[in-house]
Enzyme design. Structure first.
Site, mmCIF file in Angstrom:
data_model
loop_
_atom_site.group_PDB
_atom_site.id
_atom_site.type_symbol
_atom_site.label_atom_id
_atom_site.label_comp_id
_atom_site.label_asym_id
_atom_site.label_seq_id
_atom_site.Cartn_x
_atom_site.Cartn_y
_atom_site.Cartn_z
ATOM 1 N N ASP A 760 -9.465 -67.136 -31.137
ATOM 2 C CA ASP A 760 -9.691 -68.260 -30.216
ATOM 3 C C ASP A 760 -8.878 -69.476 -30.653
ATOM 4 O O ASP A 760 -9.382 -70.597 -30.695
ATOM 5 C CB ASP A 760 -11.194 -68.595 -30.184
ATOM 6 C CG ASP A 760 -11.538 -69.466 -28.968
ATOM 7 O OD1 ASP A 760 -10.652 -69.671 -28.111
ATOM 8 O OD2 ASP A 760 -12.687 -69.939 -28.904
ATOM 9 N N ARG A 764 -8.171 -77.075 -28.676
ATOM 10 C CA ARG A 764 -9.559 -77.595 -28.739
ATOM 11 C C ARG A 764 -10.266 -77.139 -30.014
ATOM 12 O O ARG A 764 -11.262 -77.730 -30.425
ATOM 13 C CB ARG A 764 -10.349 -77.149 -27.511
ATOM 14 C CG ARG A 764 -10.567 -75.668 -27.426
ATOM 15 C CD ARG A 764 -11.306 -75.217 -26.189
ATOM 16 N NE ARG A 764 -11.199 -73.747 -26.117
ATOM 17 C CZ ARG A 764 -10.143 -73.090 -25.685
ATOM 18 N NH1 ARG A 764 -9.096 -73.749 -25.224
ATOM 19 N NH2 ARG A 764 -10.104 -71.770 -25.691
HETATM 20 P P1 AMP Z 1 -17.575 -77.120 -32.385
HETATM 21 O O1 AMP Z 1 -18.916 -76.699 -32.191
HETATM 22 O O2 AMP Z 1 -17.009 -76.708 -33.729
HETATM 23 O O3 AMP Z 1 -16.622 -76.747 -31.273
HETATM 24 O O4 AMP Z 1 -17.591 -78.745 -32.428
HETATM 25 C C1 AMP Z 1 -17.884 -79.516 -31.307
HETATM 26 C C2 AMP Z 1 -17.220 -80.857 -31.419
HETATM 27 O O5 AMP Z 1 -17.721 -81.540 -32.543
HETATM 28 C C3 AMP Z 1 -15.724 -80.748 -31.632
HETATM 29 O O6 AMP Z 1 -15.049 -80.680 -30.417
HETATM 30 C C4 AMP Z 1 -15.427 -82.050 -32.350
HETATM 31 O O7 AMP Z 1 -15.267 -83.100 -31.432
HETATM 32 C C5 AMP Z 1 -16.689 -82.283 -33.148
HETATM 33 N N1 AMP Z 1 -16.515 -81.759 -34.498
HETATM 34 C C6 AMP Z 1 -16.762 -80.521 -34.943
HETATM 35 N N2 AMP Z 1 -16.474 -80.414 -36.237
HETATM 36 C C7 AMP Z 1 -16.037 -81.610 -36.635
HETATM 37 C C8 AMP Z 1 -15.582 -82.145 -37.867
HETATM 38 N N3 AMP Z 1 -15.507 -81.414 -38.955
HETATM 39 N N4 AMP Z 1 -15.221 -83.412 -37.900
HETATM 40 C C9 AMP Z 1 -15.260 -84.177 -36.800
HETATM 41 N N5 AMP Z 1 -15.684 -83.743 -35.632
HETATM 42 C C10 AMP Z 1 -16.072 -82.466 -35.527
#
Ligand code: AMP
Length: 997
Positions: A760, A764
């Site tokens: 994936d 994004r």
């Molecule tokens: P995910 O569930 O990993 O797709 O995360 C959802 C959203 O949370 C992402 O699109 C980012 O905007 C934010 N996010 C996830 N992990 C991080 C991280 N390590 N640092 C900053 N933002 C994060």
């Protein structure tokens, strides 16, 4: 002429006016007068003898010389009478220190022939005599006491004048007398019948007069009477010192002879007119010697007389060992034009000489290495910068200090690390002016570098079927060595079939080898940056069978061997089963992981580097295998930053005991979850925890023992890449974009080396930190299919992010690193178009169809040709033709090293860059006509809208602006840009003709 002798007197006076030397009389300086009759103004008081008698005797007469200076003379002229014996005696003359005296007589003497009618008694000589006594004897006179010095005769009695007159000439006679011993003496003149006038009598002795020679003074010295010389020691004049004792010799003639030795003026003094005088202000003399004082050199001064040195002006210095004659100098200015050329973990620094060398030639350079944090990848400072000295194993070639040339190579730096180099020019006075020192600084970020090859391999133990080997860690690990890959094969099989082992440490035992067989082996180390180069090939042989089988017993042996093999196989099977059980139940990390390949392909299923957490019966064991359990009290949640599938994503801080507080992202599992949800949620941590790479999101730990269940990762300030790029549309330089892409490729290379297929990969799912470093994230397993909003169900039922996925993965779920490379191409396109949606609003079905027919995304606006070529390469239908991530990293590295190549854009090349539809295979008809192109356009959401635009040719189409598009209802910025760029590309395409990819 009057022949009366009395008339002599008058003649004499006349004569004196002609011959007397000019006044004042100057005698030579080495003559000391004891008597000078001319100097006496009054009567001399000499006595004549006999003083009373019938005849005329010496007569004292006064006269004047030509200056009318009175003089006293004595004369006698009894030439007409017989038996003359007339004495004239001087007064007593003290001898002083004289040993030898000189008597200078000036007199006239008449030629007897010039006197007419003289009776034959006339004489033309008189006698000079002397008598030594210790005291003045007054008028007491005894003729016989006197000793004769000489009989004095005239050289020439007369001189003939022009008028024929004969005039008397003045005679000068000098006689030496000595050695004298008594305190004084008398002189006497005995006339025996001559006509003589004593004009002057001078008695003197000679001395060597006071003199200064070679800066030494020599006193008045009276010479010896004999012919020997008097040695005299000189005394140095004031403010001078003996260099060699000064000496001279005084001759009997009163002359100084053979000067030896000399004196030298002291420092601060110079020789002037035989003396040592102080140097004037503004001058100095630092050494003993007879040199002149020197003017103060540039940038120095002396305000006082007699200076030994000149002081330096403000901010100028004199180094120890600098001669006083040297100008005062200052530290050099900073080196200029520092250029750094980075090659993986080494850097070549070049610089120019400082503008101002401080007036010295002894300039050297010193390079100080600092490792800095808080500097962005592009070199700009992100705020506070913390620097520490580099580790001591950083190598400088030729060295770090005392460089005479303007270049240095710094090696063995850490990969992907910011360094600041301070280059300082130093000279002999830099140490004296620490505040004036200047340096030039350059900040660099090293590239990722794989470890250097293993070079030393040793065979420890060999048996028939096994060998134990050990080796030394590579000289430059360039990071933490995760493990070693040991590849070996039978020498005869020529690598057609080989075995690969992985080992954590520096030794391994290879079992199951054939006896008496030669094997070849290579080892390579792996760090976060990937594999290093392989070691040179190492050969070893297993031991031969220790016995041979005779034909008679062969059957028995065969049975025995078969039985043994059966037992071994059984044992191995049991071992594997127990091993597997142990691995899972005890969660031991395998130290060695074995992969077998035949013909370069996987031959036997083995344990992979990346361990699939779903293979664990109890997933919570997997999570504790790979993730650290954190205490919830160490975590402070600040705010919600995003929404994940299982709950909110927050930012916060993690403070572990005896560690610094760090910013973290906290993913939470919302309440009311099922077991499966918990498992799936934590699976991501189990996967993430196995990775350790600067371009892979780092797992800090998990909270599973309290609620809410949390996954804590490093915090990425700029969030996900797609929205970040959309927010900063067109704000980055080409190099910055390529830098981000390189990071992603590097992370993907690491994953593919680990044997992990992401499935994936999309902008994004890339996170960006404050330094613009991109890191791959999103390691959910089922989530690839379930939670990605982009994922769609395929005909086979699975959920797949169609626009990012390679055709073979969509068609028959063939997910490999090669399919990740396809996705990487799409990410590349997303990055270069600042977060544009691939294939815009085309439906998934249309995308699948178009791609399957060979059409490809066109180059984003202003996309460098090389990057577009890389996209097309990633989108090769045949997956083996796609570049490996290692190659992608190296292509991007080359671009970074040669940023000029980014200037050639894909839009300006002759490459046909159709809107959406780039040909990638010859099966698809070319797009040569406007109709074809419009067919290609059929998938666009704005297809209908275009029917409202009147266009007559490609030229007019190419001139279509975003304003035109707005008029026909295309209001979204992304498609507007793409359509305009594609129309331009189409224009170039139709002009140049279609070119197959
Ligand atoms: P995910 O569930 O990993 O797709 O995360 C959802 C959203 O949370 C992402 O699109 C980012 O905007 C934010 N996010 C996830 N992990 C991080 C991280 N390590 N640092 C900053 N933002 C994060």
């Amino acid at each position: 002429m009057d022949c009366n002798p009395r008339s002599l007197f008058f003649i004499l006076l006349l004569l004196l006016s002609c011959v007397t030397p000019a006044f004042p009389v100057i005698y030579p300086p080495n003559e000391v007068n004891l008597l000078d009759s001319k100097a006496s103004q009054g009567e001399l008081g000499w006595i004549s003898y006999p003083s009373h008698g019938w005849r005329e005797n010496w007569e004292e007469i006064s006269g004047v010389d030509e200056h009318y200076t009175p003089i006293r003379t004595f004369q006698v002229c009894n030439v007409m009478e017989y038996s003359q014996n007339n004495w004239l005696r001087t007064n007593w003359i003290p001898r002083q220190s004289a040993q030898k005296i000189y008597v200078e007589l000036k007199f006239t003497l008449r030629d007897c022939n010039s006197i007419p009618l003289v009776l034959g008694t006339c004489k033309e000589t008189f006698n000079l005599l002397y008598l030594e006594t210790d005291d003045d004897q007054g008028s007491h006179f005894r003729e016989h006491q006197f000793s004769k010095i000489d009989t004095i005769a005239a050289d020439e009695s007369f001189t003939q004048t022009d008028l024929g007159d004969r005039i008397l000439k003045l005679n000068t006679e000098v006689r030496e007398v000595g050695p004298l011993t008594k305190k004084g003496f008398y002189l006497a003149f005995q006339d025996v019948g001559a006509c003589v006038a004593l004009v002057s009598v001078r008695v003197y002795f000679k001395k060597c007069p006071y003199t200064v020679r070679n800066l030494a003074t020599f006193p008045d010295t009276v010479p010896m009477d004999s012919h020997s010389l008097v040695e005299v020691k000189g005394l140095c004049v004031n403010h001078s010192k003996e260099e060699e004792p000064p000496r001279m010799y005084c001759s009997t003639e009163g002359e100084w002879l053979v000067p030896i030795g000399k004196c030298l003026c002291n420092p601060g003094y110079e020789e002037r007119s035989n003396t040592c005088q102080m140097c004037r202000a503004g001058f100095y003399k630092s050494a003993l010697g007879n040199l002149e004082c020197s003017k103060c050199p540039p940038h120095s001064f002396s305000h006082h007389e007699g200076s030994l040195h000149c002081g330096c002006e403000k901010n100028f210095f004199r180094a120890e060992g600098d001669p006083a004659s040297m100008a005062c100098t200052r530290p050099p200015s900073a080196p200029r034009n520092v250029i750094s050329s980075i090659n993986e973990t080494s850097v070549i620094l070049d610089w120019s000489w400082p503008e101002d060398t401080g007036g010295r030639r002894d300039v050297t350079f010193t390079v100080l290495c600092k490792r800095c944090r808080g500097v962005t990848a592009n070199g700009s400072n992100s705020g506070t910068q913390r620097c520490e000295p580099c580790r001591s194993n950083v190598r400088f070639l030729p060295r770090a200090a005392g460089l005479h040339n303007t270049t240095v190579t710094v090696g063995d730096l850490l990969a992907h690390t910011n360094y600041t180099f301070e280059i300082e020019a130093l000279n002999g006075v830099s140490a004296l002016a620490p505040k004036m020192r200047q340096y030039a600084a350059v900040t660099i970020t090293t590239n990722q570098a794989a470890p250097s090859p293993v070079t030393v391999i040793r065979k420890e133990k060999t048996s028939r079927n096994s060998v134990s080997l050990s080796w030394q860690e590579p000289e430059r690990p360039n990071g933490i060595i995760l493990d070693y890959e040991i590849k070996y094969y039978e020498k005869e099989e020529q690598e057609t079939s080989y075995t690969i082992l992985r080992a954590r440490g520096c030794n391994v035992t290879l079992n199951g080898l054939k006896s008496n067989t030669a094997y070849l082996l290579q080892i390579r180390a792996r760090t976060a940056a990937g594999y290093g180069a392989s070691s040179p090939t190492f050969q070893f042989e297993t031991s031969p069978d220790s016995f041979s089988i005779s034909s008679e017993s062969s059957q028995v042996v065969l049975i025995a061997i078969s039985a043994a093999v059966a037992i071994i196989l059984l044992t191995v099977l049991l071992y594997v089963l127990i091993g597997r059980f142990c691995c899972r139940s005890k969660s031991k990390h395998p130290d060695e992981k074995r992969l077998h390949f035949g013909n370069g392909h996987l031959r036997l299923p083995g344990i992979r580097t990346y361990v699939d957490p779903h293979t664990y019966e109890d997933p919570s064991q997997a999570v504790h295998e790979f993730a650290k359990e954190l205490d919830a009290s160490c975590i402070a949640i600040d705010k919600v930053v995003g929404a994940g599938e299982f709950g909110e994503v927050c930012s916060g801080r993690l403070k572990l005991p005896s560690k610094k507080e760090i910013c973290v992202a906290i993913k939470t599992l919302k309440g009311g979850y099922t077991d499966k949800q918990r498992r799936d949620f934590l699976a991501e941590a189990s996967i993430m925890g196995q990775f350790d790479h600067p371009n892979i999101i780092r797992l800090e730990g998990v909270v599973t023992r309290s609620k809410p269940v949390m996954i804590v990762t490093e915090y990425m300030e700029n969030g996900s890449l797609d929205s970040f790029l959309r927010k900063h549309d067109a704000q980055f330089t080409g190099i910055q974009l390529v830098g981000m892409l390189r990071g992603i490729a590097s992370g993907m290379k690491y994953l593919s080396d680990m044997g992990y297929v992401h499935r994936d990969l999309a902008a994004r799912n890339i996170l960006v930190n404050s330094n613009l470093v991109c890191k791959v994230s999103d390691f959910g397993l089922s989530r690839v299919l379930e939670d990605d909003p982009e994922a769609a169900y395929t005909t086979r039922g699975g959920k797949i992010p169609i626009r990012w996925t390679a055709p073979e993965a969509i068609a028959y779920r063939k997910f490999t690193s090669a399919s990740d490379a396809w996705s990487y191409g799409i990410v590349l396109w997303e990055v270069m178009s600042y977060g544009e949606r691939p294939y815009w609003e085309m439906s998934n079905q249309d995308v699948i169809k178009a791609v399957d027919e060979g059409y490809r995304l066109p180059p984003p606006m202003d996309c460098p040709a090389t990057l577009y070529q890389l996209m097309l390469d990633c989108w090769q239908k045949e997956r083996n033709n796609r570049p490996k991530f290692e190659q992608i990293v190296s292509i991007l590295d080359k671009l970074i090293r040669n940023p000029g190549s980014l200037k050639i854009t894909a839009n300006t090349t002759s490459r046909p860059a159709n809107l959406l539809l780039d040909r990638s295979s010859s099966e698809v008809p070319s797009m040569g006509t406007m109709g074809d192109w419009m067919d290609g356009m059929r998938t666009l959401p704005c297809k209908e809208a275009f029917s409202g635009v009147s266009y007559s040719s490609c030229d007019t189409l190419a001139k279509t602006s975003t304003e035109d598009l707005k008029k026909v209802g295309v209001t979204i910025v992304g498609p507007q840009k793409k359509i305009v760029s594609s129309l331009k590309a189409l224009d170039s395409h139709t002009k140049n003709g279609p070119v197959p990819v």
